[in-house]
Design a protein around this motif. Sequence first.
Motif, PDB file in Angstrom:
ATOM      1  N   THR A 272       0.744  -1.216  -0.052  1.00 62.52           N
ATOM      2  CA  THR A 272       0.039   0.012   0.137  1.00 62.52           C
ATOM      3  C   THR A 272       0.814   1.345  -0.020  1.00 62.52           C
ATOM      4  OG1 THR A 272      -1.941  -1.167   1.103  1.00 62.52           O
ATOM      5  CG2 THR A 272      -1.673   1.213   1.466  1.00 62.52           C
ATOM      6  N   ARG A 275       1.790   2.148  -3.671  1.00 61.95           N
ATOM      7  CA  ARG A 275       0.813   2.574  -4.265  1.00 61.95           C
ATOM      8  C   ARG A 275       0.336   3.906  -3.874  1.00 61.95           C
ATOM      9  NH1 ARG A 275      -4.198  -1.949  -5.842  1.00 61.95           N
ATOM     10  NH2 ARG A 275      -5.072  -0.931  -7.161  1.00 61.95           N
ATOM     11  N   LEU A 279       0.255   7.291  -6.449  1.00 64.67           N
ATOM     12  CA  LEU A 279      -1.250   7.674  -6.758  1.00 64.67           C
ATOM     13  C   LEU A 279      -1.092   9.310  -6.264  1.00 64.67           C
ATOM     14  CD1 LEU A 279      -4.198   7.558  -7.107  1.00 64.67           C
ATOM     15  CD2 LEU A 279      -4.661   7.335  -4.566  1.00 64.67           C
ATOM     16  N   THR A 280      -0.346   9.708  -5.670  1.00 61.89           N
ATOM     17  CA  THR A 280       0.188  11.173  -5.163  1.00 61.89           C
ATOM     18  C   THR A 280       0.845  11.641  -5.982  1.00 61.89           C
ATOM     19  OG1 THR A 280       1.393  10.597  -3.253  1.00 61.89           O
ATOM     20  CG2 THR A 280      -0.853  10.747  -2.976  1.00 61.89           C
ATOM     21  N   THR A 339      -7.136  -4.271 -10.060  1.00 59.71           N
ATOM     22  CA  THR A 339      -6.810  -2.555 -10.042  1.00 59.71           C
ATOM     23  C   THR A 339      -5.711  -2.284  -9.968  1.00 59.71           C
ATOM     24  OG1 THR A 339      -7.487  -2.200  -7.777  1.00 59.71           O
ATOM     25  CG2 THR A 339      -9.499  -2.554  -9.508  1.00 59.71           C
ATOM     26  N   SER A 343      -5.952   2.883 -13.874  1.00 61.10           N
ATOM     27  CA  SER A 343      -6.052   4.552 -13.305  1.00 61.10           C
ATOM     28  C   SER A 343      -7.531   4.762 -13.778  1.00 61.10           C
ATOM     29  CB  SER A 343      -5.134   5.438 -13.918  1.00 61.10           C
ATOM     30  OG  SER A 343      -4.981   5.233 -15.259  1.00 61.10           O
ATOM     31  N   PRO A 345     -11.232   6.951 -12.145  1.00 61.40           N
ATOM     32  CA  PRO A 345     -12.079   6.933 -11.089  1.00 61.40           C
ATOM     33  C   PRO A 345     -12.760   5.579 -10.568  1.00 61.40           C
ATOM     34  CG  PRO A 345     -12.711   8.747 -12.463  1.00 61.40           C
ATOM     35  CD  PRO A 345     -11.782   8.126 -13.318  1.00 61.40           C
ATOM     36  N   LEU A 348     -10.202   3.200  -9.279  1.00 65.32           N
ATOM     37  CA  LEU A 348      -9.806   3.675  -7.703  1.00 65.32           C
ATOM     38  C   LEU A 348     -10.660   3.489  -6.782  1.00 65.32           C
ATOM     39  CD1 LEU A 348      -7.802   5.376  -5.959  1.00 65.32           C
ATOM     40  CD2 LEU A 348      -9.147   7.389  -6.745  1.00 65.32           C
ATOM     41  N   THR A 349     -12.089   3.721  -7.170  1.00 72.20           N
ATOM     42  CA  THR A 349     -13.325   3.205  -6.383  1.00 72.20           C
ATOM     43  C   THR A 349     -13.494   1.636  -5.999  1.00 72.20           C
ATOM     44  OG1 THR A 349     -14.528   5.139  -7.408  1.00 72.20           O
ATOM     45  CG2 THR A 349     -15.829   3.361  -6.222  1.00 72.20           C
ATOM     46  N   ALA A 351     -10.611  -0.206  -5.811  1.00 73.53           N
ATOM     47  CA  ALA A 351      -9.441  -0.426  -4.966  1.00 73.53           C
ATOM     48  C   ALA A 351      -9.799   0.057  -3.557  1.00 73.53           C
ATOM     49  CB  ALA A 351      -8.088   0.281  -5.323  1.00 73.53           C
ATOM     50  N   VAL A 352     -10.482   1.217  -3.264  1.00 73.91           N
ATOM     51  CA  VAL A 352     -10.731   1.526  -2.095  1.00 73.91           C
ATOM     52  C   VAL A 352     -11.843   0.591  -1.400  1.00 73.91           C
ATOM     53  CG1 VAL A 352     -12.104   3.136  -0.726  1.00 73.91           C
ATOM     54  CG2 VAL A 352     -10.375   3.950  -2.331  1.00 73.91           C
TER      55      VAL A 352
END
Length: 474
Positions: A272, A275, A279-280, A339, A343, A345, A348-349, A351-352
């Motif tokens: 994590t 990752r 992401l940032t 995922t 890349s 939305p 990412l959703t 993955a969350v």
Amino acid sequence: MTDTRAALPGPGLLDPRTARRRYVTVCALFWLPLGLAIAPMVALMTERGLALAAVAGCIAAHSLTAAALELPTGGLSDVLGRRAVLAAAGLFDLVALVLHALGTTAWVLALGMALKGAGRALSSGPAEAWYVDTVHASAGPDAELRTGLARGGAATSAALAAGVLIGGALPWLLGLGPDLGARIGDATSGLVIPLSVPALLGVVVEVGFLAYVLTALPEPPRERTTLRGVLRGVPATVVAGVRLGGRDALVRRIVLSAGAAGSALITVEVLTPGRAVDLTGAPESGAVLFAGLACAGYLCSMAGSHLAPPLARYAGGSERAVLVGLGAAAGGLLLLGLTAVSSGPAPLTLAVLGYALVYVGLGAAGPSENDILHRRVDSKGRATALSVQSLSLQLVGAGTGLVLGHLPEGSPRWLLGGAVMLAGALLWVRRRTVAEDTRSANSAAGSGDGKTGEAARSAAGATDSQPRPHPGQR
């Protein structure tokens, strides 16, 4: 008419509700200091001049010490008593936090991490074993345990979440305004810096933990024993606990499932941070995001623990609840793997969602697993059985961590943990149980006693969960 006298505690015994409240308090007080030290740990070691390899060595000292002492300390708790061993765990952690906060050389910091590993091993089981012993002594061996175990797990997660947030924010807050952190550093000649303040705050909480353990956890007196008796009794208890895991099918499934959970957790914890940086786009912002994700993971685990009792009711027993919880965790890891190279939305959703499922699923499965475990062992081997479970989690997790570094980047690394977690969940797929075998045998013999059926077992807390004596008990 039900005889309510059976539910009343005997002289000197705590009632189940009081025992549950004190168990939850112990869980929170033990894990809050450790949570405070998590967020600034690596940064503090780096600030003291340690290279990354030295930091990794300190962390290895913690892991190796905890693994080496896991089973002996579980046996020690079964021989000497829960309160004494739990107090020793708090004392080791207190010294470790002092060394962690004030140490300026590699060997002192490594010693602190090793002592923290010893405290972790000592704490693995005594509090939970004390709670189960107390409830059984007060309300009988068929007393409901799952709610207390779930609340203890929720308190642990909440304490870790609060500790991570406070420990991460406190050094930053000390640098605002009049820069109190710099003043503290100047006054102590650099011995205390802002990054060491969370660990020192943990020392204060640890003192409170020790006082609470020594005053609020009564247990019946044990037979007087000598040092020779302890040294002889601990190995015998450890061997008995290991044999139980090999002989009892349900306990074996619990131990293997713990290993699968260890694989899942190390996968998430190792992969994590990278990752988050991807992401940032920067290490600093990635570290902030990872701290937030770690806190969110603890909160999801807390939510899963709260869901454990209703999940067991709706699923039809502890075994099915474990299957649902571990299956959800496996699904979450598979989502993270699928995922990993995407890349946008939608990925990412997903993955969350996957990240949340891992922690919610493991949090929901844990209380039901331990509810089954405590019905398979008695007080003489309870802490040892919990140590065997914890050791499986640590060893399989460490093995997974070693393998991850040799896999290609991206999905394969995540999917390894997902595959191991899925295998752990499949251990709980519906199969013929001892309860069903007994019922079939009774039916064949013409018996109509419905109390031996699955419904009565589920009402007691779990399918096929009646305790049986394990080898070596006297």
